[in-house]
Write a protein that holds these residues in place. Sequence first.
Motif, PDB file in Angstrom:
ATOM      1  N   ARG A  74      -5.379  -2.244  -8.506  1.00  0.00           N
ATOM      2  CA  ARG A  74      -4.589  -2.431  -7.481  1.00  0.00           C
ATOM      3  C   ARG A  74      -3.908  -3.684  -7.365  1.00  0.00           C
ATOM      4  NH1 ARG A  74      -5.460   1.193  -3.004  1.00  0.00           N
ATOM      5  NH2 ARG A  74      -5.751  -0.242  -1.472  1.00  0.00           N
ATOM      6  N   HIS A  75      -4.624  -4.907  -7.645  1.00  0.00           N
ATOM      7  CA  HIS A  75      -3.942  -6.121  -7.571  1.00  0.00           C
ATOM      8  C   HIS A  75      -3.014  -6.329  -8.544  1.00  0.00           C
ATOM      9  CE1 HIS A  75      -5.955  -7.473  -3.987  1.00  0.00           C
ATOM     10  NE2 HIS A  75      -7.064  -7.492  -4.529  1.00  0.00           N
ATOM     11  N   ARG A  76      -3.267  -5.774  -9.835  1.00  0.00           N
ATOM     12  CA  ARG A  76      -2.411  -5.858 -11.121  1.00  0.00           C
ATOM     13  C   ARG A  76      -0.890  -5.171 -10.550  1.00  0.00           C
ATOM     14  NH1 ARG A  76      -6.638  -5.410 -16.059  1.00  0.00           N
ATOM     15  NH2 ARG A  76      -6.584  -7.566 -16.425  1.00  0.00           N
ATOM     16  N   ALA A  77      -1.379  -3.816 -10.140  1.00  0.00           N
ATOM     17  CA  ALA A  77       0.074  -3.029  -9.476  1.00  0.00           C
ATOM     18  C   ALA A  77       0.818  -4.028  -8.483  1.00  0.00           C
ATOM     19  CB  ALA A  77      -0.554  -1.671  -8.806  1.00  0.00           C
ATOM     20  N   SER A  78       0.072  -4.650  -7.694  1.00  0.00           N
ATOM     21  CA  SER A  78       0.707  -5.217  -6.574  1.00  0.00           C
ATOM     22  C   SER A  78       1.607  -6.372  -7.212  1.00  0.00           C
ATOM     23  CB  SER A  78      -0.217  -6.134  -5.627  1.00  0.00           C
ATOM     24  OG  SER A  78      -0.934  -4.927  -4.890  1.00  0.00           O
ATOM     25  N   ILE A  79       1.013  -7.226  -8.459  1.00  0.00           N
ATOM     26  CA  ILE A  79       1.934  -8.150  -9.107  1.00  0.00           C
ATOM     27  C   ILE A  79       3.120  -7.603  -9.595  1.00  0.00           C
ATOM     28  CG2 ILE A  79       1.891  -9.739 -11.078  1.00  0.00           C
ATOM     29  CD1 ILE A  79      -1.286 -10.136 -10.411  1.00  0.00           C
ATOM     30  N   LEU A 110       9.209   1.781  -1.497  1.00  0.00           N
ATOM     31  CA  LEU A 110       9.545   0.755  -1.395  1.00  0.00           C
ATOM     32  C   LEU A 110      10.944   0.472  -1.927  1.00  0.00           C
ATOM     33  CD1 LEU A 110       6.975  -1.726  -2.980  1.00  0.00           C
ATOM     34  CD2 LEU A 110       7.992  -1.862  -1.034  1.00  0.00           C
ATOM     35  N   LYS A 111      11.525   1.308  -2.670  1.00  0.00           N
ATOM     36  CA  LYS A 111      13.027   1.240  -3.234  1.00  0.00           C
ATOM     37  C   LYS A 111      13.941   1.421  -2.006  1.00  0.00           C
ATOM     38  CE  LYS A 111      14.288   2.687  -7.209  1.00  0.00           C
ATOM     39  NZ  LYS A 111      14.886   1.382  -7.693  1.00  0.00           N
ATOM     40  N   GLU A 112      13.476   2.657  -1.100  1.00  0.00           N
ATOM     41  CA  GLU A 112      14.166   3.026   0.005  1.00  0.00           C
ATOM     42  C   GLU A 112      13.986   1.755   0.989  1.00  0.00           C
ATOM     43  OE1 GLU A 112      13.618   6.675   2.341  1.00  0.00           O
ATOM     44  OE2 GLU A 112      12.497   5.335   3.242  1.00  0.00           O
ATOM     45  N   PHE A 113      12.927   1.110   1.123  1.00  0.00           N
ATOM     46  CA  PHE A 113      12.891  -0.281   2.035  1.00  0.00           C
ATOM     47  C   PHE A 113      13.661  -1.429   1.778  1.00  0.00           C
ATOM     48  CE2 PHE A 113      11.148  -3.801   4.181  1.00  0.00           C
ATOM     49  CZ  PHE A 113      10.752  -3.479   5.166  1.00  0.00           C
ATOM     50  N   GLN A 114      13.759  -1.588   0.382  1.00  0.00           N
ATOM     51  CA  GLN A 114      14.535  -2.693  -0.218  1.00  0.00           C
ATOM     52  C   GLN A 114      16.017  -2.222  -0.092  1.00  0.00           C
ATOM     53  OE1 GLN A 114      12.222  -2.993  -4.128  1.00  0.00           O
ATOM     54  NE2 GLN A 114      12.950  -5.264  -3.494  1.00  0.00           N
ATOM     55  N   GLY A 131       0.934  -1.216  -0.036  1.00  0.00           N
ATOM     56  CA  GLY A 131       0.005  -0.077   0.036  1.00  0.00           C
ATOM     57  C   GLY A 131       0.639   1.167  -0.044  1.00  0.00           C
ATOM     58  N   GLU A 132       2.042   1.252   0.944  1.00  0.00           N
ATOM     59  CA  GLU A 132       2.680   2.339   0.785  1.00  0.00           C
ATOM     60  C   GLU A 132       3.607   2.496  -0.696  1.00  0.00           C
ATOM     61  OE1 GLU A 132       3.349   4.613   3.035  1.00  0.00           O
ATOM     62  OE2 GLU A 132       1.539   3.765   4.308  1.00  0.00           O
ATOM     63  N   GLY A 133       3.914   1.484  -1.173  1.00  0.00           N
ATOM     64  CA  GLY A 133       4.346   1.483  -2.568  1.00  0.00           C
ATOM     65  C   GLY A 133       3.632   1.985  -3.498  1.00  0.00           C
ATOM     66  N   MET A 134       2.211   1.773  -3.366  1.00  0.00           N
ATOM     67  CA  MET A 134       1.423   2.496  -4.307  1.00  0.00           C
ATOM     68  C   MET A 134       1.285   4.012  -4.165  1.00  0.00           C
ATOM     69  SD  MET A 134      -1.712  -0.363  -4.844  1.00  0.00           S
ATOM     70  CE  MET A 134      -1.263  -1.986  -4.975  1.00  0.00           C
ATOM     71  N   LYS A 135       1.631   4.487  -3.030  1.00  0.00           N
ATOM     72  CA  LYS A 135       1.605   6.057  -2.784  1.00  0.00           C
ATOM     73  C   LYS A 135       3.022   6.249  -3.420  1.00  0.00           C
ATOM     74  CE  LYS A 135      -0.616   5.516   1.730  1.00  0.00           C
ATOM     75  NZ  LYS A 135      -0.736   5.668   3.110  1.00  0.00           N
TER      76      LYS A 135
END
Length: 291
Positions: free
Chosen positions: A90-95, A49-53, A40-44
């Motif tokens: 939203r699920h396509r983005a998650s994939i 997500l790049k920072e987290f990784q 969810g945060e990555g979609m914002k």
Amino acid sequence: MIPLTHCFPWPENREERRNAMHEFADAGAEHLVLTSRLLGEGMKSTGFLKEFQSDMNAFGLDFVDAHAIWGTWEDPGMPLEEWHEVVILRHRASIRFCAASGVRTLAFHTGNTFNSIFGKHLTLDDYYRMLIRSLEELLPDAEKYGVILALENQWTPLNHSRNLLRVMEHFHSDYLGLCYDSGHGNLTEKGAPFPPGRSCVPSVWNDLGIPVEWEENLIEKFSPYLVNCHLHDNHGMEDEHNLPGDGNVDWARILAVLRHSPRLQCIQNEVSPRGASIAEICVRFQKLISM
């Protein structure tokens, strides 16, 4: 060797997150779960997500599996046509996020059967048809990006084993499997003897107006299709997410079935860290899987 992955409620503060990552690494952990909150945060912000990784990679950690965004209005069995396209997008983005993060399996809640919330008189077949339609739309993306979708057992009519196995037979896809949740399984197998109102299972069934179908031999039925599992303990009444051993889950039985499940990709720690340190959780799971 089947990898052990760790689900964790990551704090918002970056330095606190890094401290927790350090604790996991010091405890010998190697793999984390791309949680629904992180997605969810990555979609914002993809940058989040790049920072987290980047942070977790610095501690020798990586992602192996993920949990899809979930909730009454987010699950693929959500029956209202006017919101269906948003759910699928939203699920396509998650994939795609999973593929970019090296994630192999993405676990889904199929959905809740809440006529009282959706404001319509719907049957279980209505919810089931929407689930099938959603999977028909998502599976091409899963195959394209190499991510296996895993439907998780909960305690609602739509994800009773009878319906999840029916979905498996409908699709026969290498990119669709099942996720066994030990806590949910324990509730649906051991909740029946409790007095009415004591188990957390019946309420969603009552909302649809149909009698509860309790489970038996659930993980054995799932075994041929298992690609992921969420392991935690409870006492058969509430979804406590306790450490293994702090409840009445039959761990010897579960581990014996997992050992012979041909499609299993990983084993996930889904314990709530209340009152236990990261090190304590990691030690308990290492002992569990060493069985």
